[in-house]
Design an enzyme around this catalytic site. Structure first.
Site, short mmCIF file in Angstrom:
data_model
loop_
_atom_site.label_atom_id
_atom_site.label_comp_id
_atom_site.label_asym_id
_atom_site.label_seq_id
_atom_site.Cartn_x
_atom_site.Cartn_y
_atom_site.Cartn_z
N SER A 197 0.84 -1.19 0.00
CA SER A 197 0.00 0.00 0.00
C SER A 197 0.88 1.25 0.00
O SER A 197 1.94 1.28 0.63
CB SER A 197 -0.88 -0.02 1.25
OG SER A 197 -1.63 1.17 1.33
N CYS A 323 -9.06 0.18 13.42
CA CYS A 323 -10.41 -0.39 13.25
C CYS A 323 -10.87 -1.02 14.57
O CYS A 323 -12.02 -0.90 14.95
CB CYS A 323 -10.42 -1.44 12.15
SG CYS A 323 -8.99 -1.45 11.10
C1 LIG Z 1 -2.87 -0.66 6.57
C2 LIG Z 1 -2.86 -2.11 6.33
C3 LIG Z 1 -3.71 -2.71 5.39
C4 LIG Z 1 -4.73 -1.90 4.63
O1 LIG Z 1 -4.14 -1.09 3.64
P1 LIG Z 1 -5.01 0.11 3.02
O2 LIG Z 1 -4.13 0.63 1.91
O3 LIG Z 1 -5.22 1.09 4.10
O4 LIG Z 1 -6.26 -0.51 2.51
C5 LIG Z 1 -3.64 -4.06 5.21
N1 LIG Z 1 -2.77 -4.81 5.90
C6 LIG Z 1 -1.93 -4.29 6.80
C7 LIG Z 1 -0.97 -5.17 7.51
C8 LIG Z 1 -1.94 -2.92 7.05
O5 LIG Z 1 -1.13 -2.41 7.97
#
Ligand SMILES: *Cc1c(COP(=O)(O)O)cnc(C)c1O
Length: 392
Positions: A197, A323
């Site tokens: 991401s 969350c």
């Molecule tokens: C933040 C995160 C996600 C989600 O990524 P987004 O781009 O915010 O949807 C998934 N997995 C882990 C381990 C994360 O830290």
């Protein structure tokens, strides 16, 4: 403001922002068009893809842009489940995955798939013996996160990859917390699918990618145009893609320096918190963890109260994952590690970056010390905790 929540999100690197800006107005062409305004965008998208693939030891055709980590996780898991259903309907994952992995797995269970959720030890590590024992003839996918977003534990990815290869099972890893921060080579580690991401590595929000080994037959996520080899249709987020690639490149070029600084801050913070605050428990594996992750519990207090009071002093931190905080439930990760509900509720996550300073940490420690002390004097839970310690 003192920002100590880099596992939640990060600021966009100035250089990434600067390189993104032209693609909003001047260089706005659609990458799918034939004229130079569009081919310029296409070139930028391909260049970003080449750069990201290079960082992973992958080929550019193996990188698919998505809207972020959650989408990449969903696509990997639901895609493999659908595409390989003829081979079997069993998936192995862990109890400590991000909800982006856990919820698609729970959804698949409702569709008739079997999912094994591997336990973890008190440090948050899975055991490869447990993994091997969980493998069945109809196992089609192993999904184990590279590094945990709450406690930073780094899993034995190379061993898992080798085992998956040996058994002919696909291996997906949610590397959202690890990509950029750690040196990752998908070939050497035997990874078939990898989620990343932009916003966790000083890129923009709403952009990410999924690496898919070219031997994997993944069904399309979005059908429409020919973008992303027809598997994820829709006009590309060109500025986001450019920004993510620049930010990732900055991590690659400065990784060692950043890691060392984060590690130094991490050790300093762990030492001060545990030495200066009574009954400060360290959560997660002390060695095999992300350099910037500090996670502790103060039994007897509510993490949420601590966060609100820290916020009043301009300090941004987290208790469990964002969350989980919204849902007001103790973190599933901490409970899987064997913490009591009380220990999990009194947890504090501080995730540091190379941009933080010792002075900021000093200020944060003073604030935490004072607030924890104040909350505990008012806490019946803390009196109970102390009594239970006396009884042994
Ligand atoms: C933040 C995160 C996600 C989600 O990524 P987004 O781009 O915010 O949807 C998934 N997995 C882990 C381990 C994360 O830290």
């Amino acid at each position: 403001m003192i920002y100590l929540d880099h596992a939640a999100t990060t600021a966009v690197a100035p250089q990434a922002l600067e390189e993104m800006l032209p693609y909003f107005c001047g260089q706005y062409g659609n990458p799918s068009t034939m004229y130079s305004l569009g081919t310029g965008s296409k070139k930028a998208v391909n260049e970003a893809k080449r750069r990201l693939a290079g960082m992973l030891g992958a080929e550019m055709e193996e990188i698919y842009f998505t809207s972020g980590g959650t989408e990449s996780d969903n696509w990997a898991i639901r895609g493999v489940a659908e595409g390989y259903a003829h081979k079997g309907r069993h998936i192995i994952t862990t109890r400590i995955e991000h909800h982006g992995v856990l919820h698609p797995c729970e959804y698949l269970e409702k569709q008739g798939y079997r999912v094994t959720y591997l336990p973890v030890d008190s440090g948050g590590m899975i055991s490869t013996e447990d993994l091997e024992a969980a493998i069945c003839p109809d196992t089609i996918l192993i999904s184990v996160m590279f590094a945990n977003n709450e406690v930073g534990t780094i899993q034995p990815i190379k061993e898992i990859g080798a085992l998956a290869r040996e058994k002919g099972i696909l291996f997906h890893t949610d590397a959202v917390q690890a990509f950029g921060h750690l040196d990752i080579n998908v070939q050497e580690l035997g990874i078939d699918l990898l989620s990343a991401s932009g916003h966790k590595i000083n890129g923009p929000k709403g952009i990410g990618f999924l690496y898919v080994n070219k031997t994997v037959k993944l069904p399309a996520l979005l059908r429409g145009g020919a973008q992303e080899r027809g598997l994820r249709a829709g006009t590309e987020n060109v500025p986001g893609i450019v920004g993510m690639a620049v930010a990732a490149g900055l991590w690659q070029d400065n990784r060692k320096k950043r890691q060392e600084h984060e590690k130094e801050l991490q050790e300093y913070l762990f030492r001060r918190l545990t030495e200066e605050i009574p009954h400060c428990l360290v959560n997660g594996d002390r060695c095999r963890r992300l350099p910037g992750n500090v996670h502790v519990s103060f039994p007897g207090i509510e993490g949420e109260s601590l966060l609100i009071m820290l916020d009043m002093k301009g300090i941004c931190a987290s208790s469990g994952s964002a969350c989980t905080t919204g849902a007001r439930k103790p973190s599933h990760v901490l409970l899987a590690m064997g913490l009591t509900e009380q220990e999990a509720r009194g947890s504090l996550r501080l995730t540091l970056s190379w941009e933080n300073t010792r002075e900021e940490l000093d200020e944060a420690v003073e604030a935490i010390k004072e607030i924890v002390g104040r909350l505990r004097t008012m806490s019946p839970d803390y009196s109970c905790y102390m009594k239970s310690l006396e009884k042994g």
